[in-house]
Design an enzyme around this catalytic site. Structure first.
Site, short mmCIF file in Angstrom:
data_model
loop_
_atom_site.label_atom_id
_atom_site.label_comp_id
_atom_site.label_asym_id
_atom_site.label_seq_id
_atom_site.Cartn_x
_atom_site.Cartn_y
_atom_site.Cartn_z
CG HIS A 114 -0.41 -10.37 -8.66
ND1 HIS A 114 -1.75 -10.66 -8.50
CD2 HIS A 114 -0.37 -9.20 -9.32
CE1 HIS A 114 -2.48 -9.70 -9.05
NE2 HIS A 114 -1.66 -8.79 -9.56
CG HIS B 278 0.20 -5.67 -13.15
ND1 HIS B 278 -0.93 -6.03 -13.86
CD2 HIS B 278 -0.10 -5.88 -11.84
CE1 HIS B 278 -1.88 -6.44 -13.00
NE2 HIS B 278 -1.39 -6.35 -11.76
CG LEU B 279 6.57 -8.19 -15.83
CD1 LEU B 279 7.35 -9.37 -16.40
CD2 LEU B 279 7.40 -7.44 -14.79
NE ARG B 280 1.44 -1.40 -16.07
CZ ARG B 280 0.35 -1.68 -15.37
NH1 ARG B 280 -0.38 -2.75 -15.67
NH2 ARG B 280 -0.03 -0.92 -14.37
CG ASN C 193 -3.61 -6.08 -16.23
OD1 ASN C 193 -2.47 -6.51 -16.25
ND2 ASN C 193 -3.99 -5.08 -15.45
CE LYS D 127 -6.16 -11.58 -11.64
NZ LYS D 127 -5.13 -10.69 -11.19
CG HIS E 296 -9.22 -7.82 -9.02
ND1 HIS E 296 -8.17 -6.92 -8.93
CD2 HIS E 296 -10.29 -7.19 -8.47
CE1 HIS E 296 -8.59 -5.80 -8.36
NE2 HIS E 296 -9.87 -5.94 -8.08
CG HIS F 7 -4.47 -7.87 -5.37
ND1 HIS F 7 -5.82 -7.99 -5.14
CD2 HIS F 7 -4.35 -7.73 -6.72
CE1 HIS F 7 -6.48 -7.92 -6.28
NE2 HIS F 7 -5.61 -7.78 -7.26
CG LEU G 181 -8.55 -0.12 -7.90
CD1 LEU G 181 -9.15 -0.03 -9.29
CD2 LEU G 181 -9.62 0.11 -6.83
CG ASP H 240 -1.20 -5.89 -7.70
OD1 ASP H 240 -1.07 -6.00 -8.94
OD2 ASP H 240 -2.21 -5.42 -7.16
CG HIS I 238 -0.40 3.23 -13.96
ND1 HIS I 238 -1.08 2.90 -15.12
CD2 HIS I 238 -0.87 2.42 -13.00
CE1 HIS I 238 -1.93 1.91 -14.85
NE2 HIS I 238 -1.83 1.60 -13.56
CB ALA J 16 -5.89 1.87 -9.72
N1 OTD Z 1 -4.25 -3.01 -9.18
N2 OTD Z 1 -3.47 -1.54 -10.79
C1 OTD Z 1 -3.29 -2.54 -11.69
C2 OTD Z 1 -3.55 -3.81 -11.35
C3 OTD Z 1 -3.78 -4.12 -9.94
O1 OTD Z 1 -5.78 -5.26 -9.49
C4 OTD Z 1 -4.59 -5.34 -9.73
O2 OTD Z 1 -4.01 -6.42 -9.84
C5 OTD Z 1 -2.76 -2.19 -13.01
O3 OTD Z 1 -2.47 -1.01 -13.20
O4 OTD Z 1 -2.61 -3.09 -13.86
C6 OTD Z 1 -3.99 -1.77 -9.57
O5 OTD Z 1 -4.22 -0.83 -8.81
ZN ZN Z 2 -2.26 -6.99 -10.14
ZN ZN Z 3 -6.17 -7.30 -9.23
#
Ligand code: OTD
Ligand code: ZN
Ligand code: ZN
Length: 350
Positions: free
Chosen positions: A17, A19-21, A45, A103, A140, A178, A223, A251, A255, A267
């Protein structure tokens, strides 16, 4: 796995899991992940989210384009579920091997989730297809009702949404992502359904106090939000339990500092710089280093039905200070990594 007081050799791990943006930060944040992990499940996302086969393929190419040649790294793509998606995209995306999972974001539960699902009943037909083809459903797990206290939203989700969902679709393969609570540890650990959970480094290290130590500390805001200490301890027991239903998922969610430290900060915690070291620290503190490899490199592939990685990585005992920031090229824009300024005991050779 090979363990000595000074050195740990383990099968190369995967991050289930992350996030690579995209765009100008992709390059900076993906390399630390690709240096350690052989594969990673890439969250969809983006803005706009990854909801088609074409955009998933294009995003995967953008990721691969910035990976240094000497690294073997495979991004595993995911499909962002919306209420207007067709069942076809699931069938075709699965058949063609584009998506490794779907997802589910409850709408407005986390970053870039506004296009997510407002009511689970609106995607029953999609879930039926997901169950039918056997695609893992990544969740999530938080209710979004603002009347529910933010610290109770994960537990409420299990009771109100997840448990009924599994009873309705008993063959679903689910990853509760997570997890942050003892409730989730117990639910997943004792379930008769095909459900697993990922556990992040940060939820193993911090409890909710971290966000308020001496002032408001946005670096520790993510989060689902970190919970009370007893929840953290339950997560530590779960991660080090040797139970196959708990495995690694960082996770890591970077940012720019400027977007975290503002009146309405984003978050997310960026832990990709030292995720494996961070987990190793926890496993050592719990006297469970012998279980690190299964958690980081075996239980994930078993759940996803993928082969184990062949290569090994080596961690050496070398206390080192984590940098206070990671800059984007030569600019002043930067990201603050998890453990910034702290000492970590293990260092992975890169
Ligand atoms: N939680 N921030 C992000 C994703 C996760 O819920 C998540 O997987 C994000 O910035 O994409 C976060 O706090
Ligand atoms: Zn995440
Ligand atoms: Zn999440």
């Amino acid at each position: 796995m090979n363990l000595s007081p000074e050195k740990i050799t383990l099968r190369q791990p995967d991050d289930w899991h992350v996030h690579l943006r995209d765009g100008n930060i992709l390059n900076t944040v993906v390399v630390p992940t690709a240096r350690i992990f052989r594969r990673a499940v890439v969250m969809p996302n983006l803005q706009p989210p990854i909801t088609t086969i074409q955009t998933a393929i294009a995003y995967k190419e953008r990721i691969l384009n910035v990976i240094p040649k000497e690294l073997d790294f495979t991004p595993l793509m995911t499909l962002y579920l919306t209420e207007t998606l067709s069942r076809e995209v699931i069938r075709k995306g699965f058949a063609e091997g584009v998506f490794v999972a779907a997802k589910l974001y409850p709408a407005n539960s986390t970053t870039n989730s506004k296009d997510g699902v407002t009511d689970i009943r609106n995607i029953y037909s999609l879930i039926e297809t997901i169950e039918e083809v056997g695609l893992p459903l990544l969740i999530h797990g938080e209710v979004t009702n603002q009347d529910v206290d933010i610290f109770d939203r994960e537990a409420a989700f299990i009771e109100q949404i997840l448990d009924p969902l599994l009873h309705r679709f008993p063959a679903l393969r689910v990853v509760l992502e997570h997890i942050t609570t003892e409730d989730s540890v117990e639910y997943v650990g004792n379930s008769k359904f095909n459900i697993a959970a990922t556990i992040t480094p940060h939820h193993l290290h911090i409890n909710r106090n971290a966000m308020f130590e001496g002032g408001i500390r946005s670096d520790f805001y993510c989060l689902p939000v970190a919970k009370r200490e007893y929840h953290r301890l339950a997560l530590r027991r779960a991660a080090t339990s040797g139970k196959p239903c708990f495995f690694l998922g960082t996770d890591s969610a970077p940012h720019l500092r400027a977007f975290k430290e503002t009146s309405c900060g984003c978050a997310g915690i960026f832990n990709a710089l030292n995720a494996i070291e961070s987990y190793a620290q926890v496993f050592e503190e719990e006297d469970a280093l012998d279980r690190l490899e299964a958690f980081s490199s075996e239980f994930g592939p078993i759940f996803y039905g993928l082969p184990f990685n062949e290569k090994k990585i080596t961690l050496i005992r070398k206390p080192h200070r984590v940098p206070s920031s990671l800059h984007l090229g030569k600019t002043s824009e930067h990201i603050v990594p998890f453990h910034a300024g702290e000492i970590l005991n293990w260092l992975c050779e890169r």
